[in-house]
Design a protein around this motif. Structure first.
Motif, PDB file in Angstrom:
ATOM      1  N   GLN A   1      54.272 -33.014  16.772  1.00  0.00           N
ATOM      2  CA  GLN A   1      54.359 -31.729  16.250  1.00  0.00           C
ATOM      3  C   GLN A   1      53.027 -31.022  15.709  1.00  0.00           C
ATOM      4  O   GLN A   1      52.721 -29.967  15.291  1.00  0.00           O
ATOM      5  N   GLY A   2      51.904 -31.866  16.039  1.00  0.00           N
ATOM      6  CA  GLY A   2      50.427 -31.656  15.849  1.00  0.00           C
ATOM      7  C   GLY A   2      49.557 -32.527  15.656  1.00  0.00           C
ATOM      8  O   GLY A   2      49.842 -33.713  16.021  1.00  0.00           O
ATOM      9  N   PRO A   3      48.026 -32.204  15.177  1.00  0.00           N
ATOM     10  CA  PRO A   3      47.048 -33.119  15.381  1.00  0.00           C
ATOM     11  C   PRO A   3      47.386 -34.490  14.473  1.00  0.00           C
ATOM     12  O   PRO A   3      47.958 -34.235  13.413  1.00  0.00           O
ATOM     13  N   ASN A   4      47.033 -35.348  15.027  1.00  0.00           N
ATOM     14  CA  ASN A   4      47.188 -36.602  14.459  1.00  0.00           C
ATOM     15  C   ASN A   4      48.562 -37.017  14.125  1.00  0.00           C
ATOM     16  O   ASN A   4      48.682 -37.722  12.822  1.00  0.00           O
ATOM     17  N   ASP A   5      49.631 -36.442  14.587  1.00  0.00           N
ATOM     18  CA  ASP A   5      50.827 -36.850  14.279  1.00  0.00           C
ATOM     19  C   ASP A   5      51.032 -38.461  14.378  1.00  0.00           C
ATOM     20  O   ASP A   5      50.908 -39.101  15.346  1.00  0.00           O
ATOM     21  N   LEU A   6      51.282 -39.110  13.262  1.00  0.00           N
ATOM     22  CA  LEU A   6      51.618 -40.354  13.189  1.00  0.00           C
ATOM     23  C   LEU A   6      53.282 -40.828  13.399  1.00  0.00           C
ATOM     24  O   LEU A   6      53.936 -40.263  12.871  1.00  0.00           O
ATOM     25  N   TRP A   7      53.456 -41.501  14.333  1.00  0.00           N
ATOM     26  CA  TRP A   7      54.885 -41.889  14.680  1.00  0.00           C
ATOM     27  C   TRP A   7      55.051 -43.391  14.266  1.00  0.00           C
ATOM     28  O   TRP A   7      54.352 -44.214  14.794  1.00  0.00           O
ATOM     29  N   ARG A   8      55.959 -43.379  13.342  1.00  0.00           N
ATOM     30  CA  ARG A   8      56.416 -44.904  12.615  1.00  0.00           C
ATOM     31  C   ARG A   8      57.541 -45.225  13.654  1.00  0.00           C
ATOM     32  O   ARG A   8      58.751 -44.531  13.469  1.00  0.00           O
ATOM     33  N   ILE A   9      57.805 -46.229  14.510  1.00  0.00           N
ATOM     34  CA  ILE A   9      58.633 -46.441  15.235  1.00  0.00           C
ATOM     35  C   ILE A   9      59.382 -47.802  15.116  1.00  0.00           C
ATOM     36  O   ILE A   9      58.750 -48.781  15.199  1.00  0.00           O
ATOM     37  N   TRP A  10      60.641 -47.706  14.984  1.00  0.00           N
ATOM     38  CA  TRP A  10      61.540 -48.841  14.871  1.00  0.00           C
ATOM     39  C   TRP A  10      62.345 -48.776  16.132  1.00  0.00           C
ATOM     40  O   TRP A  10      63.110 -48.169  16.513  1.00  0.00           O
ATOM     41  N   VAL A  11      62.117 -50.187  16.679  1.00  0.00           N
ATOM     42  CA  VAL A  11      62.890 -50.123  17.993  1.00  0.00           C
ATOM     43  C   VAL A  11      63.982 -51.373  17.720  1.00  0.00           C
ATOM     44  O   VAL A  11      63.570 -52.392  17.666  1.00  0.00           O
ATOM     45  N   LEU A  12      65.394 -50.968  17.796  1.00  0.00           N
ATOM     46  CA  LEU A  12      66.297 -51.822  17.338  1.00  0.00           C
ATOM     47  C   LEU A  12      67.505 -52.391  18.257  1.00  0.00           C
ATOM     48  O   LEU A  12      67.642 -51.517  19.249  1.00  0.00           O
ATOM     49  N   ASP A  13      67.701 -53.528  18.344  1.00  0.00           N
ATOM     50  CA  ASP A  13      68.840 -53.875  19.190  1.00  0.00           C
ATOM     51  C   ASP A  13      70.208 -53.968  18.413  1.00  0.00           C
ATOM     52  O   ASP A  13      70.441 -54.614  17.446  1.00  0.00           O
ATOM     53  N   VAL A  14      71.007 -52.891  18.867  1.00  0.00           N
ATOM     54  CA  VAL A  14      72.265 -52.681  18.111  1.00  0.00           C
ATOM     55  C   VAL A  14      73.391 -53.137  18.853  1.00  0.00           C
ATOM     56  O   VAL A  14      73.998 -52.360  19.648  1.00  0.00           O
ATOM     57  N   ASP A  15      73.878 -54.468  18.900  1.00  0.00           N
ATOM     58  CA  ASP A  15      74.562 -54.949  19.695  1.00  0.00           C
ATOM     59  C   ASP A  15      74.684 -54.481  21.078  1.00  0.00           C
ATOM     60  O   ASP A  15      75.555 -54.452  21.793  1.00  0.00           O
ATOM     61  N   GLY A  16      73.389 -54.846  21.504  1.00  0.00           N
ATOM     62  CA  GLY A  16      72.840 -54.715  22.914  1.00  0.00           C
ATOM     63  C   GLY A  16      72.618 -53.243  23.309  1.00  0.00           C
ATOM     64  O   GLY A  16      72.321 -52.949  24.491  1.00  0.00           O
ATOM     65  N   VAL A  17      72.551 -52.311  22.524  1.00  0.00           N
ATOM     66  CA  VAL A  17      72.301 -50.963  22.625  1.00  0.00           C
ATOM     67  C   VAL A  17      70.815 -50.669  21.947  1.00  0.00           C
ATOM     68  O   VAL A  17      70.813 -50.956  20.922  1.00  0.00           O
ATOM     69  N   ARG A  18      69.862 -50.124  22.781  1.00  0.00           N
ATOM     70  CA  ARG A  18      68.621 -49.923  22.291  1.00  0.00           C
ATOM     71  C   ARG A  18      68.673 -48.507  21.298  1.00  0.00           C
ATOM     72  O   ARG A  18      69.442 -47.657  21.807  1.00  0.00           O
ATOM     73  N   VAL A  19      68.129 -48.430  20.026  1.00  0.00           N
ATOM     74  CA  VAL A  19      68.014 -47.474  19.232  1.00  0.00           C
ATOM     75  C   VAL A  19      66.744 -47.535  18.705  1.00  0.00           C
ATOM     76  O   VAL A  19      66.341 -48.314  18.134  1.00  0.00           O
ATOM     77  N   VAL A  20      66.237 -46.274  18.753  1.00  0.00           N
ATOM     78  CA  VAL A  20      64.996 -46.056  18.437  1.00  0.00           C
ATOM     79  C   VAL A  20      64.907 -44.981  17.073  1.00  0.00           C
ATOM     80  O   VAL A  20      65.548 -43.883  17.272  1.00  0.00           O
ATOM     81  N   VAL A  21      64.448 -45.711  16.043  1.00  0.00           N
ATOM     82  CA  VAL A  21      64.171 -44.626  14.941  1.00  0.00           C
ATOM     83  C   VAL A  21      62.791 -44.339  14.544  1.00  0.00           C
ATOM     84  O   VAL A  21      61.820 -45.228  14.922  1.00  0.00           O
ATOM     85  N   ARG A  22      62.414 -43.070  14.680  1.00  0.00           N
ATOM     86  CA  ARG A  22      61.165 -42.703  14.603  1.00  0.00           C
ATOM     87  C   ARG A  22      60.839 -41.645  13.224  1.00  0.00           C
ATOM     88  O   ARG A  22      61.704 -40.724  13.161  1.00  0.00           O
ATOM     89  N   SER A  23      60.037 -41.968  12.668  1.00  0.00           N
ATOM     90  CA  SER A  23      59.403 -41.107  11.700  1.00  0.00           C
ATOM     91  C   SER A  23      57.970 -40.366  11.745  1.00  0.00           C
ATOM     92  O   SER A  23      57.387 -41.235  12.580  1.00  0.00           O
ATOM     93  N   ASP A  24      58.028 -39.136  11.586  1.00  0.00           N
ATOM     94  CA  ASP A  24      56.599 -38.332  11.792  1.00  0.00           C
ATOM     95  C   ASP A  24      55.949 -37.973  10.454  1.00  0.00           C
ATOM     96  O   ASP A  24      56.682 -37.415   9.678  1.00  0.00           O
ATOM     97  N   SER A  25      54.614 -38.141  10.431  1.00  0.00           N
ATOM     98  CA  SER A  25      53.939 -37.451   9.289  1.00  0.00           C
ATOM     99  C   SER A  25      52.634 -37.086   9.783  1.00  0.00           C
ATOM    100  O   SER A  25      52.108 -37.632  10.835  1.00  0.00           O
ATOM    101  N   PHE A  26      51.705 -36.605   8.913  1.00  0.00           N
ATOM    102  CA  PHE A  26      50.329 -36.080   9.127  1.00  0.00           C
ATOM    103  C   PHE A  26      49.571 -36.491   7.967  1.00  0.00           C
ATOM    104  O   PHE A  26      50.003 -36.879   7.015  1.00  0.00           O
ATOM    105  N   PRO A  27      48.174 -36.324   8.283  1.00  0.00           N
ATOM    106  CA  PRO A  27      47.016 -36.915   7.288  1.00  0.00           C
ATOM    107  C   PRO A  27      47.324 -36.197   6.165  1.00  0.00           C
ATOM    108  O   PRO A  27      46.983 -36.666   5.049  1.00  0.00           O
ATOM    109  N   GLY A  28      47.805 -34.725   6.198  1.00  0.00           N
ATOM    110  CA  GLY A  28      48.027 -33.960   4.941  1.00  0.00           C
ATOM    111  C   GLY A  28      49.687 -34.136   4.279  1.00  0.00           C
ATOM    112  O   GLY A  28      49.841 -33.459   3.349  1.00  0.00           O
ATOM    113  N   THR A  29      50.319 -35.068   4.918  1.00  0.00           N
ATOM    114  CA  THR A  29      51.719 -35.125   4.312  1.00  0.00           C
ATOM    115  C   THR A  29      51.315 -36.027   3.031  1.00  0.00           C
ATOM    116  O   THR A  29      50.506 -36.806   2.693  1.00  0.00           O
ATOM    117  N   THR A  30      51.907 -35.192   1.807  1.00  0.00           N
ATOM    118  CA  THR A  30      51.695 -35.593   0.573  1.00  0.00           C
ATOM    119  C   THR A  30      52.307 -37.382   0.438  1.00  0.00           C
ATOM    120  O   THR A  30      53.346 -37.539   0.894  1.00  0.00           O
TER     121      THR A  30
END
Length: 194
Positions: free
Chosen positions: A147-176
């Motif tokens: 969504q913009g410059p230096n967007d930081l993606w925190r990525i959790w990749v999970l095995d949910v009973d054999g199904v891959r689930v990706v949880v992604r949070s985004d924030s920026f240097p200016g996020t409080t």
């Protein structure tokens, strides 16, 4: 897109999905389109935005795609169906700025966590496309672009009973720090049922 790539690029419809995710959202946060959560004041754009979304993780672009939608040959790097296959593809990609993965548990399921940083010259229509910038920085498909410059993606990749689930949070240097703490609390509250 070539038919042989379809299986890697298309996520199953919600009607085929028995996985349910619940989490606690603080006051001022809201959902968009059923799969993204954002603070309503800061929204999801820089300089102070943040958001959380859920997906499967799809095929990677061979370099990350930095042009307007429709001006590419599609993702061509397969990521398999497992946590390890997706994480390995991200880590081995020569054009991605990612951290080393670590083993984690989230929502009662095991997986791996890593961080990915978008380039400083990332922009979007909302920010004003820059001919010399990286417009619409896509890493995988289906997915959402940075969504913009230096967007930081925190990525959790999970095995949910054999199904891959990706949880992604985004924030920026200016996020409080307050919004960062709220986002972390949302992730910590995640419960997954399959």
């Amino acid at each position: 897109m070539a038919e042989s790539l379809q299986a890697g690029c298309i996520e199953a419809g919600a009607e085929d999905d028995s996985i349910r995710v619940t989490f606690t959202v603080p006051d001022g946060w809201t959902g968009i389109e059923g799969w993204t959560v954002v603070p309503s004041i800061e929204s999801y754009s820089p300089p102070g935005g943040a958001f959380l979304l859920f997906m499967r993780g799809g095929w990677l672009y061979p370099p990350p795609f930095c042009a307007g939608p429709g001006n590419n040959n599609g993702p061509t790097i397969p990521t398999g169906t497992t946590v390890d296959e997706f994480v390995t593809a991200l880590v081995d990609h020569p054009d991605l700025d990612v951290t080393s993965p670590v083993d984690i548990t989230l929502g009662g399921y095991s997986g791996q966590y890593l961080e990915l940083r978008a380039p400083a010259n990332t922009t979007t229509d909302e920010l004003g496309p820059d001919p010399s910038g990286c417009n619409y920085y896509f890493v995988w498909e289906p997915g959402i672009y940075a969504q913009g410059p230096n967007d930081l993606w925190r990525i959790w990749v999970l095995d949910v009973d054999g199904v891959r689930v990706v949880v992604r949070s985004d924030s920026f240097p200016g996020t409080t720090p307050q919004v960062q703490a709220q986002l972390a609390a949302i992730v910590d509250s995640i419960k997954i049922e399959s």
